[in-house]
Design a protein around this motif. Sequence first.
Motif, mmCIF file in Angstrom:
data_model
loop_
_atom_site.group_PDB
_atom_site.id
_atom_site.type_symbol
_atom_site.label_atom_id
_atom_site.label_comp_id
_atom_site.label_asym_id
_atom_site.label_seq_id
_atom_site.Cartn_x
_atom_site.Cartn_y
_atom_site.Cartn_z
ATOM 1 N N VAL A 56 0.875 -1.174 0.000
ATOM 2 C CA VAL A 56 0.000 0.000 0.000
ATOM 3 C C VAL A 56 0.916 1.229 0.000
ATOM 4 C CG1 VAL A 56 -1.748 1.299 1.268
ATOM 5 C CG2 VAL A 56 -1.841 -1.204 1.222
ATOM 6 N N LEU A 57 0.737 2.095 -0.982
ATOM 7 C CA LEU A 57 1.620 3.254 -1.110
ATOM 8 C C LEU A 57 1.152 4.377 -0.184
ATOM 9 C CD1 LEU A 57 1.937 3.251 -5.006
ATOM 10 C CD2 LEU A 57 3.191 1.898 -3.312
ATOM 11 N N VAL A 58 2.108 5.107 0.335
ATOM 12 C CA VAL A 58 1.829 6.195 1.271
ATOM 13 C C VAL A 58 2.236 7.513 0.621
ATOM 14 C CG1 VAL A 58 2.345 7.141 3.552
ATOM 15 C CG2 VAL A 58 2.293 4.661 3.223
ATOM 16 N N LEU A 59 1.262 8.374 0.365
ATOM 17 C CA LEU A 59 1.537 9.659 -0.281
ATOM 18 C C LEU A 59 1.323 10.795 0.712
ATOM 19 C CD1 LEU A 59 -0.656 9.081 -3.492
ATOM 20 C CD2 LEU A 59 1.773 8.562 -3.242
ATOM 21 N N ALA A 60 2.210 11.788 0.666
ATOM 22 C CA ALA A 60 1.975 12.995 1.464
ATOM 23 C C ALA A 60 1.040 13.890 0.667
ATOM 24 C CB ALA A 60 3.303 13.704 1.764
ATOM 25 N N SER A 61 -0.260 13.765 0.938
ATOM 26 C CA SER A 61 -1.274 14.564 0.242
ATOM 27 C C SER A 61 -2.612 14.306 0.911
ATOM 28 C CB SER A 61 -1.372 14.179 -1.241
ATOM 29 O OG SER A 61 -2.145 13.012 -1.418
ATOM 30 N N SER A 62 -3.621 15.060 0.510
ATOM 31 C CA SER A 62 -4.968 14.743 0.959
ATOM 32 C C SER A 62 -5.507 13.599 0.104
ATOM 33 C CB SER A 62 -5.859 15.977 0.849
ATOM 34 O OG SER A 62 -6.338 16.108 -0.462
ATOM 35 N N GLY A 63 -6.695 13.119 0.428
ATOM 36 C CA GLY A 63 -7.285 12.022 -0.324
ATOM 37 C C GLY A 63 -7.457 12.345 -1.802
ATOM 38 N N THR A 64 -7.794 13.591 -2.105
ATOM 39 C CA THR A 64 -7.956 14.007 -3.504
ATOM 40 C C THR A 64 -6.656 13.789 -4.284
ATOM 41 O OG1 THR A 64 -9.622 15.625 -2.864
ATOM 42 C CG2 THR A 64 -8.576 15.951 -5.001
ATOM 43 N N GLY A 65 -5.538 14.038 -3.634
ATOM 44 C CA GLY A 65 -4.243 13.750 -4.257
ATOM 45 C C GLY A 65 -4.112 12.272 -4.593
ATOM 46 N N GLY A 66 -4.609 11.413 -3.720
ATOM 47 C CA GLY A 66 -4.574 9.971 -3.981
ATOM 48 C C GLY A 66 -5.432 9.597 -5.178
ATOM 49 N N MET A 67 -6.579 10.277 -5.335
ATOM 50 C CA MET A 67 -7.454 10.016 -6.489
ATOM 51 C C MET A 67 -6.753 10.435 -7.779
ATOM 52 S SD MET A 67 -10.915 11.492 -4.644
ATOM 53 C CE MET A 67 -12.145 11.341 -5.936
ATOM 54 N N GLU A 68 -6.142 11.635 -7.746
ATOM 55 C CA GLU A 68 -5.401 12.107 -8.930
ATOM 56 C C GLU A 68 -4.255 11.145 -9.253
ATOM 57 O OE1 GLU A 68 -4.581 16.269 -9.413
ATOM 58 O OE2 GLU A 68 -2.491 15.899 -9.939
ATOM 59 N N ALA A 69 -3.564 10.727 -8.201
ATOM 60 C CA ALA A 69 -2.423 9.819 -8.385
ATOM 61 C C ALA A 69 -2.880 8.540 -9.082
ATOM 62 C CB ALA A 69 -1.782 9.507 -7.037
ATOM 63 N N ALA A 70 -4.036 7.999 -8.678
ATOM 64 C CA ALA A 70 -4.557 6.783 -9.313
ATOM 65 C C ALA A 70 -4.787 7.028 -10.797
ATOM 66 C CB ALA A 70 -5.847 6.349 -8.628
ATOM 67 N N VAL A 71 -5.410 8.154 -11.114
ATOM 68 C CA VAL A 71 -5.729 8.452 -12.517
ATOM 69 C C VAL A 71 -4.465 8.586 -13.363
ATOM 70 C CG1 VAL A 71 -6.694 10.226 -14.053
ATOM 71 C CG2 VAL A 71 -8.010 9.435 -12.069
ATOM 72 N N VAL A 72 -3.489 9.362 -12.894
ATOM 73 C CA VAL A 72 -2.309 9.608 -13.743
ATOM 74 C C VAL A 72 -1.383 8.402 -13.820
ATOM 75 C CG1 VAL A 72 -2.411 12.124 -13.437
ATOM 76 C CG2 VAL A 72 -0.905 10.763 -11.948
ATOM 77 N N ASN A 73 -1.511 7.458 -12.895
ATOM 78 C CA ASN A 73 -0.661 6.275 -12.941
ATOM 79 C C ASN A 73 -1.256 5.117 -13.732
ATOM 80 O OD1 ASN A 73 1.988 6.158 -11.218
ATOM 81 N ND2 ASN A 73 0.586 7.509 -10.101
ATOM 82 N N LEU A 74 -2.581 5.115 -13.895
ATOM 83 C CA LEU A 74 -3.229 3.960 -14.525
ATOM 84 C C LEU A 74 -3.508 4.158 -16.006
ATOM 85 C CD1 LEU A 74 -5.908 3.265 -11.767
ATOM 86 C CD2 LEU A 74 -3.968 1.781 -12.304
ATOM 87 N N PHE A 75 -3.664 5.427 -16.403
ATOM 88 C CA PHE A 75 -4.256 5.669 -17.721
ATOM 89 C C PHE A 75 -3.356 6.463 -18.668
ATOM 90 C CE2 PHE A 75 -7.803 5.430 -14.609
ATOM 91 C CZ PHE A 75 -8.301 4.204 -15.024
ATOM 92 N N SER A 76 -3.829 6.515 -19.906
ATOM 93 C CA SER A 76 -3.209 7.340 -20.935
ATOM 94 C C SER A 76 -4.293 8.250 -21.499
ATOM 95 C CB SER A 76 -2.637 6.450 -22.043
ATOM 96 O OG SER A 76 -1.697 5.537 -21.497
ATOM 97 N N PRO A 77 -3.900 9.381 -22.075
ATOM 98 C CA PRO A 77 -4.912 10.288 -22.626
ATOM 99 C C PRO A 77 -5.790 9.547 -23.638
ATOM 100 C CG PRO A 77 -2.763 11.352 -22.594
ATOM 101 C CD PRO A 77 -2.527 9.921 -22.231
ATOM 102 N N GLY A 78 -7.085 9.790 -23.560
ATOM 103 C CA GLY A 78 -7.998 9.158 -24.507
ATOM 104 C C GLY A 78 -8.593 7.851 -24.005
ATOM 105 N N ASP A 79 -8.025 7.279 -22.971
ATOM 106 C CA ASP A 79 -8.608 6.057 -22.390
ATOM 107 C C ASP A 79 -10.046 6.332 -21.951
ATOM 108 O OD1 ASP A 79 -6.366 4.541 -22.718
ATOM 109 O OD2 ASP A 79 -5.781 4.508 -20.601
ATOM 110 N N THR A 80 -10.881 5.341 -22.109
ATOM 111 C CA THR A 80 -12.274 5.485 -21.690
ATOM 112 C C THR A 80 -12.485 4.866 -20.316
ATOM 113 O OG1 THR A 80 -13.036 5.459 -23.971
ATOM 114 C CG2 THR A 80 -14.670 4.913 -22.280
ATOM 115 N N VAL A 81 -13.148 5.619 -19.448
ATOM 116 C CA VAL A 81 -13.508 5.073 -18.134
ATOM 117 C C VAL A 81 -14.994 5.344 -17.877
ATOM 118 C CG1 VAL A 81 -11.202 5.332 -17.101
ATOM 119 C CG2 VAL A 81 -12.838 7.227 -16.922
ATOM 120 N N LEU A 82 -15.565 4.469 -17.066
ATOM 121 C CA LEU A 82 -16.935 4.682 -16.606
ATOM 122 C C LEU A 82 -16.861 5.247 -15.193
ATOM 123 C CD1 LEU A 82 -20.027 4.269 -16.855
ATOM 124 C CD2 LEU A 82 -19.670 1.962 -15.906
ATOM 125 N N ALA A 83 -17.300 6.492 -15.048
ATOM 126 C CA ALA A 83 -17.278 7.118 -13.724
ATOM 127 C C ALA A 83 -18.675 7.075 -13.136
ATOM 128 C CB ALA A 83 -16.769 8.551 -13.819
#
Lengths: 383, 383
Positions: A56-83
């Motif tokens: 489990v990775l530990v980031l110095a940030s608020s939870g929103t930072g963790g959400m952003e981190a998930a997005v930028v680490n998993l995807f590439s521009p143009g990828d489709t996701v269901l939110a």
Amino acid sequence: MEKEKLLMTPGPTMIPPRVLEVMRRQIIHHRTKEFEAIFDGLEEDLKFVFQTKNPVLVLASSGTGGMEAAVVNLFSPGDTVLAISVGNFGDRFADIAKTFGLNVKKLAVNWGEAVNVNDVKKILDEDVDNEIKAILVTHNETSTGVTNDIEAIGKLTKDTKRLLVVDAISSLGGLELQMDNWGLDVVVTGSQKALMAPPGLAFVGLSDKAWDAVENSKLPKFYWDFKKYKKGLMKAGENPPYTPAITIMMAQAEALKMIKEEGLENVYARHKKLALATQAGVKALGLELLPNQDVSSYIITAVKAPEGIDIAKVIKTLNLKYDIMITGGQKDLKGKIFRIGHCGYTDGLDLIKTFAALEYALSDAGYKVEMGVSVGAVQKALQ
Amino acid sequence: MEKEKLLMTPGPTMIPPRVLEVMRRQIIHHRTKEFEAIFDGLEEDLKFVFQTKNPVLVLASSGTGGMEAAVVNLFSPGDTVLAISVGNFGDRFADIAKTFGLNVKKLAVNWGEAVNVNDVKKILDEDVDNEIKAILVTHNETSTGVTNDIEAIGKLTKDTKRLLVVDAISSLGGLELQMDNWGLDVVVTGSQKALMAPPGLAFVGLSDKAWDAVENSKLPKFYWDFKKYKKGLMKAGENPPYTPAITIMMAQAEALKMIKEEGLENVYARHKKLALATQAGVKALGLELLPNQDVSSYIITAVKAPEGIDIAKVIKTLNLKYDIMITGGQKDLKGKIFRIGHCGYTDGLDLIKTFAALEYALSDAGYKVEMGVSVGAVQKALQ
């Protein structure tokens, strides 16, 4: 007389004195054996509350930072996701994905409802070309007091190529969540809610399938780069890659010990019991939950404000006169609901005290209350 | 007997007991008047140490997060920047810029040297088409114990369209820095160095010119989005946009009060005095500074390891036997230097103690030391 504020809020939540004592300690350096031991213990206990075998990775940030981190680490521009969005934080996850150039299909429900898993299934079934790479979903939506059935959604993605990315910021450590068994690919949480530590840390767990996606992701990242954090975990003295929020990590390690001592099942049961007692108190006051009872959160209860009562005033009275913080509605729900948190370091007497003050405050605001009616109902439900 | 570790490191640095007491306090909610008052005080005092009239943004992240935030808020892909690197952290700034698709012209000097301002001037003069939009530069490079002349570089960019972006993570609050007067457009710092608070917060100040650049930046951002933070500052109850690291902010507010009480000029003078005393001690030991004396940092002193001495062992002895932490070299300088930090909550007696232990440890490692020689020199220099 001013008392210490009792936070019956969706977060930050009260911090146990044992954890506060840790915060008082002099700082230690993060490139030392002493810190490594703390970090290793934290890591072990995070895996336990995440119910995962993976780091489990530990980031110095608020939870929103963790959400952003998930997005930028998993995807590439143009990828489709269901939110999937059932409220404010579901909208936020969709917004983050859009910001970073993903093609976001949004499944939004009325505020106060949970997502219907069959609707999700239908969308996935219709996606015959497997365009949808991932589902982004909130486990517990604090803005509406609704919990989504993540286990059921997990069954839709578990043996497929699709990823299930879960915002468990307000749920993890309070609501049952079995990351590996339920097939959750990414789980993001924060330190300041059910995990009973101060805000400032985000935690992210990833499945093997998610780590494969990280390898293929093309979105740029530096501070959030999961591969650097993983490398740090493997190499003594290099975790995490940047100066970590040492004090909060030490506090979090202590708070997780408390959760282990109480027992994860007991912690879940306590949250459920407090939630059901809250529902009983609300009913006794002649008030209505915002969501249907079967999806009403065990973390936070959202209640419709009584007609003709200035609910902002009620919340203010609780805060200023009784030193108890509950919260109002966000966005469109402003002025229409109030929310009582019962998450983290909270027990039955905290709740009883809250309802006693709520009776006074509602009465002050002109709502007809027979004193003790909700307190008694809460007491009975907790017995 | 084990004593509390004395951190003579580049950061984290020792935290004053007064600040630790604040950390012990129960959490408060961030959407309250109480928090707003703390935030406003913090904001006011941050402007004071930054020496700026403009708002200083508070991010829940390490300093590296602040550097990344500066890059993604100021620029668009393909923008050209001149990255000045005199060590590890200068390299990091250049790497961040490259990661986000900027065209990075790098001006790197040998480790242990400061940048020659004339070299910078020459590069800017040759850039007749004004391709270079900004200079990225480290004020104080902890990896080599070198301070760059930011005031002089500021003169090159002040009345131009170019931005000067300064990593002042290890300098701000210890070395003189006049953001507005010197024409610095972006200044990034962290809580855990000269500012005497625990790690977990980055602070970013922006000039009006920098805010204009923010308006034109096309790099995607969500968590780091400066405009959201600025909006929060203007609107009561919305600062910052995401759950802030409340406890560390309260601690930082307290630490800044201490800096104001001591007086910024006195704080600078103390850092200078400690640095000069360190230089005297080093000389008395027959050792050499890594940098030339005129660019040797007042925050941290980098010293060449004596020939044939296992410096890692010396550092270890100081830590394990005397509970004093100094640090070794990074990357290519590993094993070749040691570094004594004298930054933040540090006084002359801390330094004397450090040199006493250093004499023992060097002697243990086989280096010929006449006991008291450096201690006496440090004492004299401090008198």
